[in-house]
Design an enzyme around this catalytic site. Structure first.
Site, PDB file in Angstrom:
ATOM      1  N   ASP A  38       0.820  -1.233   0.000  1.00 16.31           N
ATOM      2  CA  ASP A  38       0.000   0.000   0.000  1.00 16.31           C
ATOM      3  C   ASP A  38       0.847   1.274   0.000  1.00 16.31           C
ATOM      4  OD1 ASP A  38       0.725  -0.208   2.709  1.00 16.31           O
ATOM      5  OD2 ASP A  38      -1.292   0.214   3.482  1.00 16.31           O
ATOM      6  N   GLY A 123      -2.746  -4.844  18.903  1.00 17.05           N
ATOM      7  CA  GLY A 123      -1.366  -5.027  18.444  1.00 17.05           C
ATOM      8  C   GLY A 123      -1.089  -6.356  17.777  1.00 17.05           C
ATOM      9  N   ALA A 124      -2.147  -7.032  17.295  1.00 19.70           N
ATOM     10  CA  ALA A 124      -1.964  -8.377  16.740  1.00 19.70           C
ATOM     11  C   ALA A 124      -1.816  -8.378  15.225  1.00 19.70           C
ATOM     12  CB  ALA A 124      -3.144  -9.267  17.142  1.00 19.70           C
ATOM     13  N   SER A 127      -5.360  -4.523  12.983  1.00 26.46           N
ATOM     14  CA  SER A 127      -5.695  -3.100  12.848  1.00 26.46           C
ATOM     15  C   SER A 127      -6.633  -2.570  13.915  1.00 26.46           C
ATOM     16  CB  SER A 127      -6.299  -2.813  11.483  1.00 26.46           C
ATOM     17  OG  SER A 127      -5.301  -2.836  10.547  1.00 26.46           O
ATOM     18  N   SER A 128      -6.322  -2.906  15.152  1.00 22.69           N
ATOM     19  CA  SER A 128      -7.084  -2.299  16.250  1.00 22.69           C
ATOM     20  C   SER A 128      -6.905  -0.774  16.208  1.00 22.69           C
ATOM     21  CB  SER A 128      -6.621  -2.864  17.592  1.00 22.69           C
ATOM     22  OG  SER A 128      -5.221  -2.728  17.726  1.00 22.69           O
ATOM     23  N   SER A 129      -5.732  -0.298  15.811  1.00 21.29           N
ATOM     24  CA  SER A 129      -5.501   1.158  15.794  1.00 21.29           C
ATOM     25  C   SER A 129      -6.390   1.850  14.781  1.00 21.29           C
ATOM     26  CB  SER A 129      -4.057   1.506  15.430  1.00 21.29           C
ATOM     27  OG  SER A 129      -3.180   0.595  15.950  1.00 21.29           O
ATOM     28  N   ASP A 173      -5.438   0.070   6.138  1.00 21.31           N
ATOM     29  CA  ASP A 173      -6.211  -0.305   7.326  1.00 21.31           C
ATOM     30  C   ASP A 173      -7.372   0.656   7.560  1.00 21.31           C
ATOM     31  OD1 ASP A 173      -4.149  -2.062   7.429  1.00 21.31           O
ATOM     32  OD2 ASP A 173      -3.132  -1.122   9.115  1.00 21.31           O
ATOM     33  N   TYR A 223       9.245  -1.823  10.308  1.00 19.55           N
ATOM     34  CA  TYR A 223       8.286  -1.339   9.308  1.00 19.55           C
ATOM     35  C   TYR A 223       8.814  -0.085   8.593  1.00 19.55           C
ATOM     36  CZ  TYR A 223       3.850   0.145   7.233  1.00 19.55           C
ATOM     37  OH  TYR A 223       2.867   0.520   6.355  1.00 19.55           O
TER      38      TYR A 223
HETATM   39  C1  GLA Z   1       0.333  -2.231   8.511  1.00 21.45           C
HETATM   40  C2  GLA Z   1       0.071  -0.845   7.905  1.00 21.45           C
HETATM   41  C3  GLA Z   1      -0.573  -0.964   6.518  1.00 21.45           C
HETATM   42  C4  GLA Z   1       0.222  -1.906   5.612  1.00 21.45           C
HETATM   43  C5  GLA Z   1       0.542  -3.221   6.331  1.00 21.45           C
HETATM   44  C6  GLA Z   1       1.474  -4.086   5.537  1.00 21.45           C
HETATM   45  O1  GLA Z   1      -0.869  -2.869   8.766  1.00 21.45           O
HETATM   46  O2  GLA Z   1      -0.776  -0.098   8.741  1.00 21.45           O
HETATM   47  O3  GLA Z   1      -0.711   0.303   5.942  1.00 21.45           O
HETATM   48  O4  GLA Z   1       1.376  -1.286   5.136  1.00 21.45           O
HETATM   49  O5  GLA Z   1       1.129  -3.008   7.606  1.00 21.45           O
HETATM   50  O6  GLA Z   1       0.858  -4.523   4.387  1.00 21.45           O
END
Ligand code: GLA
Length: 390
Positions: A38, A123-124, A127-129, A173, A223
């Site tokens: 992304d 944090g798993a 995408s809880s955030s 996310d 990351y």
């Molecule tokens: C996290 C980031 C996303 C994406 C993924 C990896 O979830 O929030 O934007 O980059 O990692 O695909």
């Protein structure tokens, strides 16, 4: 599954009786395929899960924003003055980040009280955030009567996360948490910022999420480093091939990469190869889903995992173990989901074997690593929603 106590009830329990609240909710997500694409203007194929963050919001007369988060059993309070919006660390930063973004739209006329509950594992890699950011943005826009929705709201949430919380994420996310549709994945082109919904109504397939229980906060992980390497790789290629107009790895094809395999710095080449091939896998998976060809989808998931392990190097022994167990025990496909360095794996498993599969993989993981692997079956669900208008 809904959070055990609704946010509206919690608001009354923690702050006492008051005006009828706005209640908004947004889901976590699983990405079927398309990892680390992304932020390279590539393709992703996420779907929302039936786990949510729910926020209840109501005005208060002074200018304070006071919030209670059930997952941490903590209160937080801040004066609603833009200059005080500084990161504190922890969950209040999501609220502060969204408030700071909203302060560009309005002078807050009053303060607020908020209660936050949720059942997205924290944090798993689910995408809880993003689910918290999107639920807050949708709810706060409603509370303050702001005309803010769609892509503008999604981008605002991403800015809060990258510019304030400090995690330099892509858009996937927040986009999925907002736009997701039941029983569909979103084939999102992050360059055009447009999506097509792809049916996930597959006969006899269960989506199982199995958690490696390894937690590494993405902000402190590799990351940002991976993102930087991808930009470097695109720059390196753009300099070699100025006539091709390479702005990001989205503009690179497999032939170009093959031609520079012995010249490009090895690590950058591996990162670029993952991204270029992963984009192709996303499109192939969407095509296969269109034909109901779940075997092909499954094979693409395994290929994605191998690439994330060997080329992009974001896997861990626990994640590899879970995926390999899947390969040996009848999963159609499996792979790590999200940024990597820990978190969860997704397994596509024949519906009729899912109970035995779950029992087997839990037992095997415990034997190998001496701790449990939490597991959930997830169903592709709806994006953000206002439940109560306030
Ligand atoms: C996290 C980031 C996303 C994406 C993924 C990896 O979830 O929030 O934007 O980059 O990692 O695909």
């Amino acid at each position: 599954m809904t959070p055990s106590m609704g946010a509206a009830e919690l608001l009354v329990e923690k702050f006492g009786p008051g005006p009828f609240p706005v209640v908004a909710r947004a889901p976590g997500r699983v990405n079927l395929i398309g990892e680390h694409t992304d932020y390279n203007e590539g393709y992703v194929l996420p779907f929302a899960i039936d786990r949510h963050t729910e926020v209840a919001l109501r005005p208060r007369e002074d200018m304070r924003a006071s919030a209670y988060a059930a997952s941490f059993d903590e209160f937080f309070s801040v004066e609603l003055v833009p200059k005080e919006f500084r990161p504190q660390g922890g969950w209040p930063d999501y609220l502060l980040g969204i408030l700071r973004e909203l302060s560009a739209y309005i002078d807050f006329p009053h303060g607020l009280e908020a209660a936050i509950v949720g059942n997205v594992p924290l944090g798993a890699g689910l995408s809880s955030s993003a689910s918290l950011e999107v639920a807050l943005a949708v709810g706060l826009a409603r509370l303050y009567g702001l005309e803010l929705w769609g892509l503008e709201l999604v981008r605002l949430c991403q800015r809060a996360e990258s510019g304030f919380v400090g995690m330099p994420c892509g858009i996937m996310d927040q986009y999925a948490a907002y736009f997701a549709e039941p029983n569909r994945a979103l084939l999102l082109d992050t360059r055009a910022m447009e999506h097509q919904a792809v049916s996930l109504e597959l006969s006899d397939v269960a989506f199982l999420v199995i958690d490696s229980s390894v937690r590494r906060t993405l902000t402190n992980s590799g990351y940002a480093e991976r993102r930087h390497e991808c930009e470097e790789a695109a720059r390196w290629l753009a300099e070699r091939f100025p006539e091709r107009g390479i702005a990001s790895l989205r503009d690179v094809d497999e032939g170009t990469l093959a031609a520079v395999s012995s010249k490009m710095p090895k690590q950058l080449w591996r990162r670029a190869k993952h991204v270029v091939e992963e984009n192709a896998r996303v499109l192939a998976a969407a095509r296969a889903l269109g034909k109901g060809d779940v075997e092909t989808v499954g094979r693409l998931l395994y290929a994605s995992h191998r690439s994330l392990r060997d080329l992009f190097e974001v896997s861990t022994p626990e994640l590899d173990f879970l995926v390999e167990w899947g390969l040996e025990h009848g999963a159609l496909g499996a792979r790590l989901v999200g940024g990597g360095f820990g978190g969860v794996t997704l397994h596509l498993v024949p519906e009729r074997t899912k109970e035995a599969y779950l029992a087997g993989i839990k037992e095997a993981f415990r034997r190998a690593f001496g701790r449990p692997a939490p597991c959930w079956e997830v169903h592709p669900g709806l994006g953000a929603k206002v439940l109560n208008e306030g």
